[in-house]
Design an enzyme around this catalytic site. Structure first.
Site, PDB file in Angstrom:
ATOM      1  N   GLY A 175      -2.499   8.843  -2.795  1.00 59.81           N
ATOM      2  CA  GLY A 175      -2.376   8.077  -1.569  1.00 59.81           C
ATOM      3  C   GLY A 175      -2.811   6.651  -1.849  1.00 59.81           C
ATOM      4  O   GLY A 175      -2.864   6.210  -3.002  1.00 59.81           O
ATOM      5  N   ARG A 176      -3.179   5.927  -0.819  1.00 54.68           N
ATOM      6  CA  ARG A 176      -3.620   4.542  -1.013  1.00 54.68           C
ATOM      7  C   ARG A 176      -5.109   4.428  -1.280  1.00 54.68           C
ATOM      8  O   ARG A 176      -5.589   3.390  -1.725  1.00 54.68           O
ATOM      9  CB  ARG A 176      -3.225   3.689   0.194  1.00 54.68           C
ATOM     10  CG  ARG A 176      -1.724   3.418   0.228  1.00 54.68           C
ATOM     11  CD  ARG A 176      -1.302   2.493   1.337  1.00 54.68           C
ATOM     12  NE  ARG A 176      -1.517   3.079   2.653  1.00 54.68           N
ATOM     13  CZ  ARG A 176      -2.429   2.657   3.537  1.00 54.68           C
ATOM     14  NH1 ARG A 176      -3.202   1.635   3.261  1.00 54.68           N
ATOM     15  NH2 ARG A 176      -2.554   3.244   4.708  1.00 54.68           N
TER      16      ARG A 176
ATOM     17  N   GLU B 243      -6.541   2.936  -4.601  1.00 58.93           N
ATOM     18  CA  GLU B 243      -6.344   1.495  -4.754  1.00 58.93           C
ATOM     19  C   GLU B 243      -7.610   0.714  -4.405  1.00 58.93           C
ATOM     20  O   GLU B 243      -7.927  -0.279  -5.054  1.00 58.93           O
ATOM     21  CB  GLU B 243      -5.180   1.084  -3.855  1.00 58.93           C
ATOM     22  CG  GLU B 243      -4.867  -0.373  -3.813  1.00 58.93           C
ATOM     23  CD  GLU B 243      -3.770  -0.668  -2.804  1.00 58.93           C
ATOM     24  OE1 GLU B 243      -3.863  -1.687  -2.111  1.00 58.93           O
ATOM     25  OE2 GLU B 243      -2.821   0.139  -2.696  1.00 58.93           O
TER      26      GLU B 243
ATOM     27  N   HIS C 270      -1.470   8.786  -7.189  1.00 58.87           N
ATOM     28  CA  HIS C 270      -2.111   7.496  -7.438  1.00 58.87           C
ATOM     29  C   HIS C 270      -3.552   7.641  -7.922  1.00 58.87           C
ATOM     30  O   HIS C 270      -4.212   6.645  -8.215  1.00 58.87           O
ATOM     31  CB  HIS C 270      -2.089   6.641  -6.167  1.00 58.87           C
ATOM     32  CG  HIS C 270      -0.754   6.053  -5.838  1.00 58.87           C
ATOM     33  ND1 HIS C 270       0.257   6.791  -5.267  1.00 58.87           N
ATOM     34  CD2 HIS C 270      -0.254   4.816  -6.011  1.00 58.87           C
ATOM     35  CE1 HIS C 270       1.318   6.017  -5.085  1.00 58.87           C
ATOM     36  NE2 HIS C 270       1.037   4.812  -5.529  1.00 58.87           N
TER      37      HIS C 270
ATOM     38  N   TYR D  17       2.087   8.885 -10.220  1.00 57.32           N
ATOM     39  CA  TYR D  17       3.269   8.548  -9.445  1.00 57.32           C
ATOM     40  C   TYR D  17       4.131   7.645 -10.329  1.00 57.32           C
ATOM     41  O   TYR D  17       3.637   6.635 -10.864  1.00 57.32           O
ATOM     42  CB  TYR D  17       2.844   7.869  -8.145  1.00 57.32           C
ATOM     43  CG  TYR D  17       3.991   7.536  -7.228  1.00 57.32           C
ATOM     44  CD1 TYR D  17       4.831   8.532  -6.754  1.00 57.32           C
ATOM     45  CD2 TYR D  17       4.224   6.226  -6.832  1.00 57.32           C
ATOM     46  CE1 TYR D  17       5.896   8.229  -5.912  1.00 57.32           C
ATOM     47  CE2 TYR D  17       5.275   5.909  -5.987  1.00 57.32           C
ATOM     48  CZ  TYR D  17       6.108   6.924  -5.535  1.00 57.32           C
ATOM     49  OH  TYR D  17       7.160   6.623  -4.706  1.00 57.32           O
TER      50      TYR D  17
END
Length: 187
Positions: A85-86, A89, A116, A135
């Site tokens: 997911g994000r 990050e 991710h 990914y």
């Protein structure tokens, strides 16, 4: 059985996060969720829809959190999972995340990364010389981190098990459980 730390935060992908928690618990292991704070994290659902060049994102379920990153003593755990997911990050810059993830890599303990998720060890210089899935659009990021990217559903490199995303979770889970059980037999 093993105590497995699930490292996550808001905007983590729902299946990437919940599937490992449930599978580990089903296997008799303890899955402990950690995030920046102890409030439930807001998961997101990534899907692949016709007409889109990338995935779409919708709000998902809440995931209860057991410990904040700062409360984690990594010595208390046998393995680590980093969902995609994000979330990866932005959690990759957290000093407690570096402390936690570094412990598992330094000790050769099982680490699972999904989608991710490899962004975290990549940012910390921990993928250099390793082989990993992620990914697929992260291929160049993975290679710039010094790793070999493999576009497969269940890449095992020593005690690290990685995959491309939630469609790979059945194969990833089987591989991660084998690595976890092998490590538990040695302990």
């Amino acid at each position: 059985m093993a105590r497995v730390l699930i490292l996550t935060a808001d905007a983590a992908e729902e299946l990437d996060s919940m599937y490992p928690v449930f599978r580990l618990r089903e296997g008799g292991h303890e899955a402990i969720v950690t995030a920046p704070t102890t409030r439930p994290v807001k998961l997101v659902v990534h899907d692949f829809e016709p007409g889109w060049d990338s995935y779409t994102e919708k709000p998902g379920h809440l995931l209860p959190v057991d410990l904040a990153f700062g409360e984690v003593d990594p010595e208390d755990y046998d393995a680590l999972v980093i969902p995609g997911g994000r979330a990866p990050e932005y959690i990759r810059t957290d000093p407690d995340v570096a402390r936690i993830v570094g412990h598992f890599f330094a000790g050769g303990l099982p680490v699972g990364t999904i989608c991710h998720g490899p962004q975290v060890p990549a940012a910390l210089g921990l993928l250099r010389g390793r082989t990993t899935a992620a990914y697929p659009p992260l291929k160049f990021d993975i290679e710039l981190a010094g790793a070999t990217f493999v576009d497969e559903p269940d890449v095992v490199d020593g005690a690290m098990v990685s995959c491309r995303g939630w469609p790979d979770l059945p194969l990833w889970s089987r591989a991660f459980m084998r690595v976890l059980e092998k490590a538990s037999d040695r302990a």
